[in-house]
Each structure stands twice: as C-alpha cells, then as structure tokens.
Design a protein around this motif. Structure first.
Motif, short mmCIF file in Angstrom:
data_model
loop_
_atom_site.label_atom_id
_atom_site.label_comp_id
_atom_site.label_asym_id
_atom_site.label_seq_id
_atom_site.Cartn_x
_atom_site.Cartn_y
_atom_site.Cartn_z
N SER A 420 0.81 -1.22 0.00
CA SER A 420 0.00 0.00 0.00
C SER A 420 0.84 1.27 0.00
O SER A 420 0.32 2.37 -0.19
N THR A 421 2.15 1.13 0.22
CA THR A 421 3.03 2.31 0.22
C THR A 421 3.14 2.88 -1.19
O THR A 421 3.50 2.16 -2.13
N GLU A 422 2.84 4.16 -1.34
CA GLU A 422 2.98 4.82 -2.63
C GLU A 422 4.36 5.46 -2.72
O GLU A 422 4.75 6.24 -1.84
N LEU A 423 5.09 5.15 -3.78
CA LEU A 423 6.45 5.66 -3.96
C LEU A 423 6.56 6.42 -5.26
O LEU A 423 6.11 5.95 -6.31
N TYR A 424 7.19 7.60 -5.20
CA TYR A 424 7.37 8.42 -6.39
C TYR A 424 8.80 8.97 -6.41
O TYR A 424 9.35 9.33 -5.35
N TYR A 425 9.36 9.05 -7.60
CA TYR A 425 10.66 9.70 -7.77
C TYR A 425 10.58 10.74 -8.88
O TYR A 425 10.01 10.47 -9.95
N PHE A 426 11.17 11.92 -8.61
CA PHE A 426 11.23 12.99 -9.60
C PHE A 426 12.65 13.57 -9.61
O PHE A 426 13.22 13.79 -8.53
N PRO A 427 13.21 13.82 -10.78
CA PRO A 427 14.57 14.39 -10.83
C PRO A 427 14.65 15.81 -10.29
O PRO A 427 15.71 16.25 -9.84
N GLY A 428 13.54 16.55 -10.30
CA GLY A 428 13.56 17.92 -9.81
C GLY A 428 12.20 18.39 -9.33
O GLY A 428 11.18 17.70 -9.50
N LYS A 429 12.16 19.58 -8.72
CA LYS A 429 10.92 20.12 -8.17
C LYS A 429 9.87 20.33 -9.27
O LYS A 429 8.68 20.11 -9.05
N LYS A 430 10.30 20.80 -10.42
CA LYS A 430 9.38 21.13 -11.50
C LYS A 430 8.51 19.93 -11.85
O LYS A 430 7.28 20.04 -11.99
N GLU A 431 9.16 18.77 -12.00
CA GLU A 431 8.43 17.56 -12.38
C GLU A 431 7.43 17.15 -11.30
O GLU A 431 6.31 16.72 -11.59
N PHE A 432 7.83 17.30 -10.03
CA PHE A 432 6.91 16.98 -8.94
C PHE A 432 5.72 17.92 -8.92
O PHE A 432 4.56 17.49 -8.79
N LEU A 433 5.98 19.23 -9.04
CA LEU A 433 4.90 20.21 -8.98
C LEU A 433 3.88 20.00 -10.09
O LEU A 433 2.68 20.27 -9.91
N GLU A 434 4.33 19.51 -11.24
CA GLU A 434 3.42 19.24 -12.35
C GLU A 434 2.48 18.06 -12.03
O GLU A 434 1.35 18.01 -12.53
N LYS A 435 2.94 17.11 -11.23
CA LYS A 435 2.17 15.91 -10.91
C LYS A 435 1.54 15.96 -9.51
O LYS A 435 0.81 15.04 -9.12
N MET A 436 1.83 17.01 -8.75
CA MET A 436 1.47 17.06 -7.33
C MET A 436 -0.02 16.85 -7.07
O MET A 436 -0.40 16.11 -6.15
#
Length: 466
Positions: A420-436
C-alpha cells in the motif's frame, strides 16, 4: 556602542585611520556590512562579496552621515573618515572580538549537528523571562553572521544567545574567540559536513573547539544521550580544565532529565523535567520528541543563570515556531510540516518521526541532503528505508541523490510486504509540482524537507496555494 570609537576600532583591527581630524573618540551607533542598513553614525564595513563589492557603495554611505568606513582600498573621493585594512572580513571579526570584551553580558553559545536554531529559540524564550535577550536571527551563525550579531548587542541587553555553525576545522576556534561564551550548549553529533570533517569523531573535535575561549567561570551543557558527547568526561581547555559538563537527556542518569513525556502529535508534548534543585511539568508547544531535548537544554541554561522552575516553565510554553523549521501550517484541506530550511540524516529521521504522529494520511516530500561526504548515497538510502519503517503512506523523493532514497524505500516496502506504500521519484521540483495534484488528497499531512540548496520553500508555497 561601548568603547567603539574610530580610534579604538582602527587599533582593534590593525587598520590605519584617515580623514578623522575630530570625532575620533565618539562612539559609533552600529556596524553593518550591508549599505542598505546604514544609519547616521553607523560604521560601514566595505567588503568584496561573490556578487557585490561594498566599496562601490562608499559614496552613498557617506551621504547618509556614516561615522566612517572600513575598507581595503582608499575611496576615490574622500568625504569622511575611513580605516584602511588588508581584509575587511577579518577586520569585522577583530572589531566584534574587541567589542565583546567590553561587554558585561552573559553569552550562551550553541553548537551541534542538528537542532541549533530550535535550541536557540527555546533558550532565548526562557531567558527572556528574566533578562533582556539578544539572539541570532536567521542564518547569522558563521564567520560573517556571528560578528554582525555580536555587534548588535546594546547596553540594555543582559544576555545573548548565539548560534555557532561550522563546516570545517578551525572555524569554531575563531567563532569562540569572538563570542567568548559563558555557557556552551552542545545539541548532538550527527552526520553533516562530512566532506571536510570526515567522521563523527572529527565533528566532535571540531565542535568542541567552542571551549577554546570560554569565560573562566563558564559551564558546558551537553546532550548526555548522545554517544559522542558522552565522551566528554571533562573539559581539557585552559581555566576550565577538569570541569565536567552538565548533561541533559531522557535517560535518568543525566543530572537534568525528562520523563512522563506525553506526545500530543502535531500539537507538541508535555513532560516532567528533573533538576538538582527540583522538578516541574512543562508544556512544549512545538511537535516532536526532539523538542523535549531543546526544552531540557533551556532548563539547564536557565537554571545556571538564576531562573526558577516557574520562569522556565513559562519560557518554554511561549516558544514560537520558525518558518522552514518544523513549522506546522494548518490549511483548510491539509496540514503542512514546513521543515525545508536544511537537512541531514539525523534531522530527516526526526522529521519522519514527527510526521508519523499525524492522524491523517501521511506524505513525505523529501529532497537531496548536501555535504555528506563519500557515503552520501548510503545515507540517503537509510532515510528512504526509515520512511518505510515509520509506515509513511506516500513517499516522494526529489533530486539526483534522492534516487538512492527512492530505491531503498522501494526495496524496504517490497521486503516488508507494504504494497500500500505509494512511492514516487522525480529528478527535480518542477516535475513533482506538475504531478502534485494527482498525488495529494484532501486531508493529507505533508512533510517537506531537504537541504537549503534544494529551495523547497517553493514546494511549500505551491502546497499553500493549491
């Protein structure tokens, strides 16, 4: 400012005074490095920085009736007194050291790998119950910030609480020479600045340089639950030689300890503090068990400086959170734990401990930790594994080094059967903020933490605006 005349300033920093036919024995009102902060009768220290050269602003400063200027090269147009020196930054330190010697004030110096700033806030809040207190503001804890802080001490101040941060050997020796603390507080010895200090043993050696210029009647308060600090059986420096530290912690073997700890989650905790001269209950308004250590340090210092239990209680209860440092932001649809000012493995795990206490779905947004030396990949990996151990439901890892955090968390979740643990990896903040928006849910408690260089305050701002 006591005894801080142009004549004595020039002598203190080994400079040569020019253009001062009269008024050389008039005390200056302040000392600044930033020309924008200049006021009438202030001394301006002109220094060449990475982006700006203070010498370019000397004419502007003189227009504001500055008392004088400290500079490395003579002004092209001389419109007031100036002191010529070889190194303006060194002159700043020399002036601060001279000024500190003129002051009849109790100085508390705080160092350690983690928790210096929050410990400073606790100690300052407690001492403010009895004294007029000056404390370090912002990140003014290095070889530029510390002397500027010392030079802000005014005659009405009765105590100063100074944060002292380093990244290499010799720095604390120089800071101690300026601050000359009456009380030294050591929070812990963790794993930061390993690029220069190499090991925890090296960190201990560098941090304990704070003892080098302590006052003769000084005292040391140290975290007795820290295995490295426990090695300091007695002070080995100068007039303090043979004196033992006063240890504080959660273990009852410490002279100052806490028990009956009640964790109130994100609303703080309560505890009973035991000291040589009595015991008393305290309400700690900031969340996290590590804040109990800060309260203990404050109780230890407060007792040394003559505060009673009621004053210590009141001071601890009044502590306020700082932005970027375990600051709890309550929004209509989520709670943010803004801890993005800085990070290392110890503080990262402490932040995860805090997140664990949330009663909602927990989300850890974590980024790279810097200055960890050759084992940085493994240290990031340990944090990822720890997040899984704590049962954090959503783990987001951002940055090049944080890929190790993500891989370790993925492995830990697989081994623990935590599907049930959700894991995400992003190379930078921009990519995370787009998917947040697709990751977060209404009601989440979100931890945001990384080293300062990752600029995760942008993440906090985005979370507040969503």
């Amino acid at each position: 400012m006591k005894n801080l005349t142009l004549h004595k300033i020039a002598k203190a920093c080994g400079g040569k005074l020019f253009g001062c036919d009269e008024g050389m024995d008039k005390e200056v009102s302040g000392v600044v490095l930033d020309s924008r902060l200049i006021k009438e009768n202030f001394l301006f220290v002109a220094a060449k920085g990475e982006r700006v050269d203070g010498h370019d602003f000397i004419p502007q400063v003189m227009e504001h009736a500055a008392a004088g200027v400290v500079c490395e090269r003579a002004p092209e147009i001389v419109s007031g007194p100036y002191i010529l020196v070889e190194d303006s930054f060194q002159a700043l330190k020399d002036i601060a050291e001279f000024y500190r010697k003129q002051l009849d004030i109790k100085v508390v110096g705080i160092t350690g790998s983690v928790g210096k700033t929050s410990t400073k806030e606790f100690i300052a809040s407690v001492l403010a119950e009895k004294y007029q207190v000056l404390k370090t503001e912002g990140n003014y804890n290095n070889e530029v910030g510390l002397p500027l802080t010392v030079l802000k001490i005014q005659e009405h101040h009765q105590a100063a609480v100074l944060e002292m941060g380093i990244s290499d050997f010799g720095e604390m020796h120089r800071l101690s020479k300026i601050a000359r603390p009456d009380i030294c507080v050591l929070t812990n010895i963790g794993e930061c600045h390993l690029e220069n200090l190499k090991s925890r043993e090296g960190i201990l050696r560098a941090k304990t340089e704070i003892f080098d210029f302590m006052q003769e009647d000084g005292a040391v308060c140290a975290n007795g639950d820290d295995d490295m600090l426990r090695r300091i059986e007695e002070i080995n420096e100068g007039t303090l030689k043979g004196r033992k530290p006063i240890y504080f912690g959660l273990d009852e073997s410490n002279p100052v300890y806490a028990d009956e700890i009640e964790n109130r989650g994100l609303f703080g905790s309560s505890a009973k503090i035991h000291m040589k001269n009595g015991e008393f209950k305290v309400k700690i308004p900031l969340p996290g068990v590590h804040m109990v250590y800060n309260a203990l340090a404050a109780a230890c210092v407060g007792s040394l400086l003559g505060l009673d239990g009621a004053q210590i209680q009141e001071g601890i209860a009044k502590v306020k959170p700082l932005g970027g440092r375990s600051n709890i932001i309550h929004l209509p649809d989520r709670v943010i734990i803004d801890d993005c000012y800085n990070a290392n493995p110890v503080s990262m795990c402490a932040a995860l401990d805090l997140l664990e206490a949330a009663l909602t779905r927990r989300v850890a947004v974590m980024g790279d930790m810097f200055e960890l030396g050759e084992n940085k990949e493994q240290m990031h990996g340990r944090v990822g594994a720890y997040a899984v151990e704590k049962g954090i439901e959503v783990i987001v890892c951002i940055g090049e080094l944080s890929l190790n955090m993500y891989d370790s968390a993925k492995k830990g979740a697989r081994e623990a059967g935590s599907e049930s643990t959700e894991l995400y990896y992003f190379p930078g903040k921009k990519e995370f903020l787009e998917k947040m928006s697709g990751i977060l849910r209404k009601g989440d408690t979100v931890l945001v933490k990384a080293s300062h260089g990752m600029a995760f305050e942008e993440v906090v701002k985005a979370l507040e605006e969503k």
